[in-house]
Design an enzyme around this catalytic site. Structure first.
Site, PDB file in Angstrom:
ATOM      1  N   GLY A 156       0.848  -1.196   0.000  1.00 30.14           N
ATOM      2  CA  GLY A 156       0.000   0.000   0.000  1.00 30.14           C
ATOM      3  C   GLY A 156       0.877   1.237   0.000  1.00 30.14           C
ATOM      4  O   GLY A 156       2.028   1.200  -0.442  1.00 30.14           O
ATOM      5  N   ARG A 157       0.320   2.326   0.523  1.00 29.38           N
ATOM      6  CA  ARG A 157       1.059   3.595   0.504  1.00 29.38           C
ATOM      7  C   ARG A 157       2.387   3.503   1.252  1.00 29.38           C
ATOM      8  O   ARG A 157       3.425   3.952   0.772  1.00 29.38           O
ATOM      9  CB  ARG A 157       0.201   4.705   1.133  1.00 29.38           C
ATOM     10  CG  ARG A 157      -0.949   5.124   0.268  1.00 29.38           C
ATOM     11  CD  ARG A 157      -1.928   5.969   1.058  1.00 29.38           C
ATOM     12  NE  ARG A 157      -2.700   5.108   1.939  1.00 29.38           N
ATOM     13  CZ  ARG A 157      -4.026   5.131   2.046  1.00 29.38           C
ATOM     14  NH1 ARG A 157      -4.723   5.996   1.379  1.00 29.38           N
ATOM     15  NH2 ARG A 157      -4.643   4.302   2.874  1.00 29.38           N
ATOM     16  N   ILE A 158       2.362   2.895   2.450  1.00 30.68           N
ATOM     17  CA  ILE A 158       3.590   2.845   3.260  1.00 30.68           C
ATOM     18  C   ILE A 158       4.592   1.861   2.634  1.00 30.68           C
ATOM     19  O   ILE A 158       5.789   2.144   2.561  1.00 30.68           O
ATOM     20  CB  ILE A 158       3.268   2.474   4.728  1.00 30.68           C
ATOM     21  CG1 ILE A 158       2.367   3.556   5.342  1.00 30.68           C
ATOM     22  CG2 ILE A 158       4.545   2.327   5.555  1.00 30.68           C
ATOM     23  CD1 ILE A 158       1.771   3.209   6.704  1.00 30.68           C
ATOM     24  N   ARG A 179      -2.290  -8.314  -1.930  1.00 31.55           N
ATOM     25  CA  ARG A 179      -3.545  -8.936  -2.359  1.00 31.55           C
ATOM     26  C   ARG A 179      -3.779  -8.680  -3.846  1.00 31.55           C
ATOM     27  O   ARG A 179      -4.156  -9.550  -4.597  1.00 31.55           O
ATOM     28  CB  ARG A 179      -4.713  -8.363  -1.548  1.00 31.55           C
ATOM     29  CG  ARG A 179      -5.174  -9.291  -0.456  1.00 31.55           C
ATOM     30  CD  ARG A 179      -6.320  -8.696   0.285  1.00 31.55           C
ATOM     31  NE  ARG A 179      -6.074  -7.274   0.558  1.00 31.55           N
ATOM     32  CZ  ARG A 179      -6.801  -6.532   1.363  1.00 31.55           C
ATOM     33  NH1 ARG A 179      -7.833  -7.036   1.969  1.00 31.55           N
ATOM     34  NH2 ARG A 179      -6.522  -5.257   1.575  1.00 31.55           N
ATOM     35  N   ALA A 239       3.574  -3.176  11.005  1.00 32.43           N
ATOM     36  CA  ALA A 239       2.136  -3.194  10.687  1.00 32.43           C
ATOM     37  C   ALA A 239       1.329  -3.427  11.966  1.00 32.43           C
ATOM     38  O   ALA A 239       0.971  -2.461  12.656  1.00 32.43           O
ATOM     39  CB  ALA A 239       1.875  -4.253   9.625  1.00 32.43           C
ATOM     40  N   ARG A 240       1.066  -4.677  12.288  1.00 33.00           N
ATOM     41  CA  ARG A 240       0.389  -5.032  13.536  1.00 33.00           C
ATOM     42  C   ARG A 240       1.003  -6.321  14.054  1.00 33.00           C
ATOM     43  O   ARG A 240       1.348  -7.220  13.272  1.00 33.00           O
ATOM     44  CB  ARG A 240      -1.116  -5.249  13.304  1.00 33.00           C
ATOM     45  CG  ARG A 240      -1.920  -3.968  13.074  1.00 33.00           C
ATOM     46  CD  ARG A 240      -2.017  -3.099  14.330  1.00 33.00           C
ATOM     47  NE  ARG A 240      -2.798  -1.877  14.118  1.00 33.00           N
ATOM     48  CZ  ARG A 240      -2.280  -0.708  13.738  1.00 33.00           C
ATOM     49  NH1 ARG A 240      -0.992  -0.578  13.518  1.00 33.00           N
ATOM     50  NH2 ARG A 240      -3.075   0.349  13.605  1.00 33.00           N
ATOM     51  N   GLU A 269       0.410  -5.887  22.739  1.00 29.49           N
ATOM     52  CA  GLU A 269       1.026  -4.653  23.224  1.00 29.49           C
ATOM     53  C   GLU A 269       0.077  -3.858  24.134  1.00 29.49           C
ATOM     54  O   GLU A 269      -1.128  -3.909  23.922  1.00 29.49           O
ATOM     55  CB  GLU A 269       1.521  -3.797  22.036  1.00 29.49           C
ATOM     56  CG  GLU A 269       0.447  -3.300  21.109  1.00 29.49           C
ATOM     57  CD  GLU A 269       1.031  -2.570  19.888  1.00 29.49           C
ATOM     58  OE1 GLU A 269       1.924  -3.103  19.214  1.00 29.49           O
ATOM     59  OE2 GLU A 269       0.568  -1.445  19.624  1.00 29.49           O
ATOM     60  N   HIS A 287       5.930   0.691  19.327  1.00 30.39           N
ATOM     61  CA  HIS A 287       4.908   1.174  18.386  1.00 30.39           C
ATOM     62  C   HIS A 287       5.042   2.697  18.151  1.00 30.39           C
ATOM     63  O   HIS A 287       4.131   3.476  18.465  1.00 30.39           O
ATOM     64  CB  HIS A 287       3.499   0.826  18.897  1.00 30.39           C
ATOM     65  CG  HIS A 287       2.458   0.838  17.809  1.00 30.39           C
ATOM     66  ND1 HIS A 287       1.322   0.065  17.835  1.00 30.39           N
ATOM     67  CD2 HIS A 287       2.374   1.552  16.658  1.00 30.39           C
ATOM     68  CE1 HIS A 287       0.593   0.297  16.752  1.00 30.39           C
ATOM     69  NE2 HIS A 287       1.212   1.200  16.026  1.00 30.39           N
ATOM     70  N   ILE A 288       6.185   3.070  17.586  1.00 31.39           N
ATOM     71  CA  ILE A 288       6.469   4.499  17.401  1.00 31.39           C
ATOM     72  C   ILE A 288       6.757   4.854  15.942  1.00 31.39           C
ATOM     73  O   ILE A 288       7.322   5.914  15.659  1.00 31.39           O
ATOM     74  CB  ILE A 288       7.657   4.968  18.291  1.00 31.39           C
ATOM     75  CG1 ILE A 288       8.885   4.055  18.099  1.00 31.39           C
ATOM     76  CG2 ILE A 288       7.244   5.048  19.741  1.00 31.39           C
ATOM     77  CD1 ILE A 288      10.157   4.572  18.780  1.00 31.39           C
TER      78      ILE A 288
HETATM   79  C1  8YV Z   1      -0.533   5.011  15.664  1.00 24.23           C
HETATM   80  C2  8YV Z   1      -0.674   3.253  13.811  1.00 24.23           C
HETATM   81  O1  8YV Z   1       0.518   5.449  16.448  1.00 24.23           O
HETATM   82  O2  8YV Z   1      -1.823   4.749  12.411  1.00 24.23           O
HETATM   83  C3  8YV Z   1      -1.683   3.595  12.786  1.00 24.23           C
HETATM   84  O3  8YV Z   1      -2.394   2.674  12.341  1.00 24.23           O
HETATM   85  O4  8YV Z   1      -0.441   2.123  14.080  1.00 24.23           O
HETATM   86  C4  8YV Z   1       0.099   4.313  14.509  1.00 24.23           C
HETATM   87  O5  8YV Z   1       0.456   5.307  13.612  1.00 24.23           O
HETATM   88  C5  8YV Z   1      -1.485   4.346  16.586  1.00 24.23           C
HETATM   89  O6  8YV Z   1      -2.346   3.420  16.042  1.00 24.23           O
HETATM   90  C6  8YV Z   1      -2.256   5.460  17.296  1.00 24.23           C
HETATM   91  O7  8YV Z   1      -3.592   5.523  17.042  1.00 24.23           O
END
Ligand code: 8YV
Length: 327
Positions: A156-158, A179, A239-240, A269, A287-288
């Site tokens: 995707g974009r990222i 996908r 991502a997650r 997390e 998660h930064i």
């Molecule tokens: C956020 C992220 O820091 O945008 C997202 O989906 O995972 C992070 O950029 C986090 O979810 C805060 O809402």
């Protein structure tokens, strides 16, 4: 007419809070920790809108308990914490914050790749612990980044922004799986080659995960996938957490079946799987990836713009279920 009531569920930049308060009747949760699900449900009573972040879960049960809720605006691009189908079925508009975080998140993804491949955290820990005694030809020798093969799962974009960094900054070959395949002109611009997931795992020297989290992508990197990777490979997840089976990853790292991992996200997390904490060959960050001040302000502003527009007769800039607007 009285301003509509909304909940600002997490601390936000003061100027953004002031703007929300100028248009809406805002109940502000300023605490450092998120509201518990029960607290969230109680605070959402009588509210037409919610400004939330990735730490607030919006479920079908919550929506049923808060029938006045019409708009949910998350300050995040990811929205796996929101039951979008349940929102749409109940006519609740959902918005997220795409684009404004793409480049900063890609910067961080690439930084994490480099820190992991070049063993930066390991080196710093060793230095701080007094373990730097001398020079040796193989002292903290890591993997090459420039000229290597960058694999991207989720283009995707990222993902595309990371591909650009790899191709144009570091002369990397880019392979990806997604996908859906990108249009030919975008592939050509990125110099990216579409491959099967299996080929991606086999070919990548550095594999970056940037795909959305869903039931489909849950643990899509587990023992069988890790077994296909090169023993010299680096795995990076921005991502997650739930995309990776962390126990399987810890085992692969411990047994050096892959060389190293860089993780910014974790399945439970802020709790981190203890099996990962003791391993030297994993770089762990809390998660930064989107955490630069300008980007976080832009995300907060976009979430607020969406909420104000949705509740004052405007057009929300980034709706996820725009069909709700026309129904
Ligand atoms: C956020 C992220 O820091 O945008 C997202 O989906 O995972 C992070 O950029 C986090 O979810 C805060 O809402």
């Amino acid at each position: 007419m009285d301003a509509l009531k909304v909940l600002i569920a997490r601390r936000a930049p003061p100027a953004v809070v002031a703007q929300l308060r100028a248009h809406l009747d805002a109940d502000y949760h300023e605490g450092e920790l998120p509201l518990t699900p029960d607290e969230l449900r109680a605070r959402l009573q009588g509210k037409a809108g919610a400004y939330i972040t990735g730490t607030e879960r919006i479920t079908a049960e919550l929506l049923d308990a808060c029938p006045g809720l019409r708009v949910v605006c998350t300050m995040s691009v990811g929205y796996n914490h929101i039951d979008l189908a349940a929102c749409t079925a109940r006519g609740v508009l959902v918005t997220n914050t795409p684009d404004v975080l793409t480049e900063s998140t890609a910067d961080f993804g690439f930084a994490l790749l480099m820190a992991t491949a070049r063993r930066m955290s390991e080196g710093e820990r060793l230095l701080r612990d007094g373990g730097w005694k001398s020079w040796a030809w193989d002292f903290l020798a890591g993997a090459e980044v420039h000229g290597s093969t960058l694999g991207i799962l989720g283009m995707g974009r990222i993902g595309q922004a990371i591909a650009r960094r790899g191709r144009f900054g570091f002369g990397m070959r880019v392979v990806y799986h997604n996908r859906s395949r990108l249009p030919g002109d975008v592939e050509a611009e990125l110099g990216a080659r579409y491959v099967t997931k299996e080929a991606l795992l086999r070919e990548a020297d550095h594999l970056v995960l940037v795909l959305p989290y869903s039931a489909e992508s849950h643990h899509c990197i587990a023992a069988p996938e890790l077994a296909l990777m090169k023993p010299t490979a680096t795995l990076v997840n921005v991502a997650r957490g739930g995309i990776v089976d962390e126990d399987a990853l810890a085992a692969a790292l411990r047994e050096r079946r892959i060389a190293a991992a860089g993780l910014d996200v974790f399945e439970g997390e802020p709790r981190v799987n203890p099996a990962l904490l003791t391993l030297p060959n994993v770089v762990l960050t809390p998660h930064i990836a989107s955490a630069t001040m300008p980007t976080r302000v832009a995300m907060a502003q976009l979430a607020a713009d969406n909420l104000i527009a949705a509740l004052t007769g405007g057009t929300p800039p980034t709706p996820l279920n725009p069909e709700v607007l026309s129904s």
